[in-house]
Write a protein that holds these residues in place. Structure first.
Motif, PDB file in Angstrom:
ATOM      1  N   VAL A 111     -39.838  67.436   5.987  1.00 17.94           N
ATOM      2  CA  VAL A 111     -39.085  66.827   7.088  1.00 17.94           C
ATOM      3  C   VAL A 111     -39.576  67.378   8.426  1.00 17.94           C
ATOM      4  O   VAL A 111     -39.722  66.640   9.409  1.00 17.94           O
ATOM      5  N   LYS A 112     -39.831  68.663   8.472  1.00 20.30           N
ATOM      6  CA  LYS A 112     -40.329  69.287   9.704  1.00 20.30           C
ATOM      7  C   LYS A 112     -41.636  68.649  10.154  1.00 20.30           C
ATOM      8  O   LYS A 112     -41.853  68.426  11.351  1.00 20.30           O
ATOM      9  N   ALA A 113     -42.508  68.342   9.203  1.00 21.34           N
ATOM     10  CA  ALA A 113     -43.776  67.696   9.537  1.00 21.34           C
ATOM     11  C   ALA A 113     -43.543  66.312  10.143  1.00 21.34           C
ATOM     12  O   ALA A 113     -44.214  65.914  11.100  1.00 21.34           O
ATOM     13  N   LEU A 114     -42.590  65.569   9.591  1.00 21.77           N
ATOM     14  CA  LEU A 114     -42.269  64.253  10.142  1.00 21.77           C
ATOM     15  C   LEU A 114     -41.747  64.368  11.570  1.00 21.77           C
ATOM     16  O   LEU A 114     -42.164  63.643  12.472  1.00 21.77           O
ATOM     17  N   LEU A 115     -40.808  65.284  11.767  1.00 18.90           N
ATOM     18  CA  LEU A 115     -40.169  65.414  13.072  1.00 18.90           C
ATOM     19  C   LEU A 115     -41.141  65.885  14.148  1.00 18.90           C
ATOM     20  O   LEU A 115     -41.037  65.488  15.307  1.00 18.90           O
ATOM     21  N   ALA A 116     -42.084  66.731  13.768  1.00 21.17           N
ATOM     22  CA  ALA A 116     -42.998  67.316  14.751  1.00 21.17           C
ATOM     23  C   ALA A 116     -43.918  66.279  15.376  1.00 21.17           C
ATOM     24  O   ALA A 116     -44.288  66.380  16.543  1.00 21.17           O
ATOM     25  N   ASN A 117     -44.305  65.261  14.587  1.00 23.50           N
ATOM     26  CA  ASN A 117     -45.258  64.255  15.073  1.00 23.50           C
ATOM     27  C   ASN A 117     -46.428  64.938  15.767  1.00 23.50           C
ATOM     28  O   ASN A 117     -46.800  64.606  16.894  1.00 23.50           O
ATOM     29  N   ALA A 118     -47.009  65.910  15.098  1.00 26.01           N
ATOM     30  CA  ALA A 118     -48.079  66.715  15.678  1.00 26.01           C
ATOM     31  C   ALA A 118     -49.371  65.918  15.816  1.00 26.01           C
ATOM     32  O   ALA A 118     -49.505  64.801  15.300  1.00 26.01           O
ATOM     33  N   THR A 119     -50.321  66.515  16.506  1.00 25.94           N
ATOM     34  CA  THR A 119     -51.636  65.907  16.667  1.00 25.94           C
ATOM     35  C   THR A 119     -52.294  65.737  15.306  1.00 25.94           C
ATOM     36  O   THR A 119     -52.362  66.685  14.509  1.00 25.94           O
ATOM     37  N   TRP A 120     -52.795  64.546  15.057  1.00 19.77           N
ATOM     38  CA  TRP A 120     -53.417  64.234  13.776  1.00 19.77           C
ATOM     39  C   TRP A 120     -54.919  64.485  13.858  1.00 19.77           C
ATOM     40  O   TRP A 120     -55.432  64.995  14.857  1.00 19.77           O
ATOM     41  N   ALA A 121     -55.659  64.120  12.821  1.00 20.44           N
ATOM     42  CA  ALA A 121     -57.085  64.418  12.731  1.00 20.44           C
ATOM     43  C   ALA A 121     -57.902  63.779  13.849  1.00 20.44           C
ATOM     44  O   ALA A 121     -58.953  64.296  14.213  1.00 20.44           O
ATOM     45  N   ASP A 122     -57.443  62.662  14.395  1.00 21.07           N
ATOM     46  CA  ASP A 122     -58.207  61.977  15.438  1.00 21.07           C
ATOM     47  C   ASP A 122     -57.812  62.422  16.842  1.00 21.07           C
ATOM     48  O   ASP A 122     -58.219  61.805  17.830  1.00 21.07           O
ATOM     49  N   GLY A 123     -57.019  63.472  16.966  1.00 21.26           N
ATOM     50  CA  GLY A 123     -56.650  63.995  18.273  1.00 21.26           C
ATOM     51  C   GLY A 123     -55.467  63.315  18.914  1.00 21.26           C
ATOM     52  O   GLY A 123     -55.093  63.659  20.040  1.00 21.26           O
TER      53      GLY A 123
END
Length: 316
Positions: A125-137
């Motif tokens: 769930v934390k990963a979903l909420l963070a919406n962090a930078t993905w592999a393409d920047g």
């Protein structure tokens, strides 16, 4: 009880049985709406401090074999996930052992087992909420992403609050995702995740037999009934109360992956010669684990209720 080495080992054995019983307990059959790890995340084993997930760039598709084989590769940079350590520790006063009242701590160890089991769901769930930078920047949830050469741009994020029409938009987005020129990703939308404040509306939207017409004067058959399942995530509160997610999958691949290096295990420092017992008169028990959760392929999930949606920009 005299806290001898043998007696302390026996006490730990009992606490470990309580911990393991809670950790391995089957879900309450009446609990049908609360989100669990297996509902929306996949898992992979890990044997190193970090793992490079190069497999994400290749989504297999059968084609007529003419000439040389064609390697299907998406425009994905390397995703490296570092395993992080996690722990939870509780103490039992030495006096409680001496007075034979250590059994009163049984519920605490049961709660520790439940908390340890929930670690992977919480990380997902934390990963979903963070919406962090993905592999393409770019953020994982963004607008206008190009996943492959000649593929149509794909948007998997919106500021729209949850509603039937917003869900229809999300469904169309996942089903229309392309991984090449005129090549569908063949995403299967399968799960809606909402917070407590949207649970009632989600229930009506996906389980109701009828819905009101636009003018509210009559009703008609509900076109969204049973289209996907839904679960309630109690983490979607406060600043995240308006968030909602439509989750899909392709050939068993899901948008959230949990990388497990070490499952939670209970350890102790309760021997009479341990410093914490000798100096502070307390026996320590703790669970520790290693792993992390990350987001895999953007066309497998859609997020609504975002504060803002970034526009995809190709990296140099």
């Amino acid at each position: 009880m005299i806290p001898t080495q043998a007696n302390c080992a026996t006490i730990f054995k009992g606490f470990r049985a309580t911990f393991n019983g809670a950790y391995n307990a089957k879900p309450d059959p009446r609990d049908v709406e609360n989100l669990r790890e297996e509902d929306f995340a996949m898992s992979v084993p890990s044997t190193n401090a970090s793992e490079a997930h190069l497999w994400l760039a290749q989504l297999p598709a059968m084609r007529k074999w003419v000439g040389s084989r064609v390697i299907n590769a998406l425009k994905i940079g390397q995703i490296t996930v570092v395993n992080e350590p996690y722990e939870a520790t509780i103490s039992v006063p030495q006096a409680a052992i001496e007075d034979d009242s250590y059994g009163l701590f049984g519920p605490t160890f049961s709660a520790l087992g439940i908390t340890a089991k929930d670690l992977w769901r919480a990380l997902a769930v934390k990963a979903l909420l963070a919406n962090a930078t993905w592999a393409d920047g770019n953020p994982f949830f963004c607008a206008g992403r190009l996943l492959a050469d000649d593929a149509a741009a794909f948007t998997n994020g919106s500021t729209a609050a949850f509603s039937a029409s917003a869900l229809e938009t999300a469904l169309a987005a996942l089903r229309s995702a392309q991984v090449g020129k005129d090549q569908s990703a063949n995403v299967l939308p399968r799960l809606l995740i909402v917070g407590p404040s949207n649970a009632s509306l989600a229930r009506k939207t996906l389980k109701g037999d009828v819905v009101a017409n636009a003018d509210g004067t009559a009703s008609e058959s509900n076109p969204l009934k049973g289209v996907v399942d839904f679960k309630v995530c109690n983490d979607l509160v406060g600043a995240y109360a308006n968030r909602w997610y439509l989750m899909g999958e392709v050939a068993g691949i899901r948008s959230v992956c949990v990388q497990k290096r070490k499952e939670p295990t209970l350890v102790s420092k309760n021997a009479p010669t341990d410093d914490n017992v000798f100096m502070n008169g307390e026996a320590l028990f703790g669970a520790d684990a290693r792993g992390e959760a990350f987001l895999t392929l953007p066309f497998l999930a859609y997020a609504g209720g975002l504060a803002a949606v970034a526009t995809w920009a190709e990296q140099a």
